[in-house]
Enzyme design. Sequence first.
Site, PDB file in Angstrom:
ATOM      1  N   THR A  21       0.935  -1.274   0.025  1.00 25.35           N
ATOM      2  CA  THR A  21      -0.044   0.162   0.044  1.00 25.35           C
ATOM      3  C   THR A  21       0.853   1.349  -0.001  1.00 25.35           C
ATOM      4  OG1 THR A  21      -0.126   0.100   2.434  1.00 25.35           O
ATOM      5  CG2 THR A  21      -1.868  -1.204   1.100  1.00 25.35           C
ATOM      6  N   ASP A  22       0.205   2.519  -0.393  1.00 24.17           N
ATOM      7  CA  ASP A  22       0.870   3.556  -0.286  1.00 24.17           C
ATOM      8  C   ASP A  22       0.452   4.242   0.980  1.00 24.17           C
ATOM      9  OD1 ASP A  22      -2.065   4.579  -0.085  1.00 24.17           O
ATOM     10  OD2 ASP A  22      -1.712   5.274  -2.363  1.00 24.17           O
ATOM     11  N   ALA A  23       0.695   5.632   1.399  1.00 19.02           N
ATOM     12  CA  ALA A  23       0.705   6.027   2.767  1.00 19.02           C
ATOM     13  C   ALA A  23      -0.666   6.114   3.249  1.00 19.02           C
ATOM     14  CB  ALA A  23       1.269   7.508   2.759  1.00 19.02           C
TER      15      ALA A  23
END
Length: 145
Positions: A21-23
Site C-alpha cells: 500500500t501507499d501512505a
Amino acid sequence: MPDGNPSAWHRYPLRVQWEDTDAAGIVYYANYLRFIERGRSDLLLQNGIDQRSLMDEPGGVAFAVRSCSVDYLKPARLHEDLVVATAITELRGASLAARQDVWRGEELLVRAQVRLACIDRDGRARRVPPRIATVFATLSPNLSH
C-alpha cells in the site's frame, strides 16, 4: 466472481499487506502486476509446471510478459482479502494470452489482459512445449489456437 466457464478460472487468494500500500493504505497500482504474476505462477505450479526447472530442462524455456493492459476499476486497501482469477484465453505457437481479474468478494477491482512469450535462455521465441500446451488446453477447453 469471473464470468464464463467457472472451471476455466484459476483462483489465487491473497491478503493486502502493508508493503503493498501507499501512505493512505490503498494498494499502489504497480503492485497489482505482482499480484497477477503470483496468480499466473500459481496456476502453472498447481498444474505441475515448475517454472524454475522448466528453464533447466534440455531445450529449456520460460514465459516472459510481452504486453499487459490493465484497467483499474476500484481500489483495494490494507488487510483486505482479494482473489486473482486467471484464465488462459489463447494459445499460439510461441505465445499465450491470459485474462486476469482481481476481485474483492463480488467486486471486480482490476482487469488485466496479458500476453506471454515463450522464450529460450537467449531470449529467442520458442514454441510452447507440447506437454505444457496440453496442460493449457486442458485448463481452457475452448482455447483459440
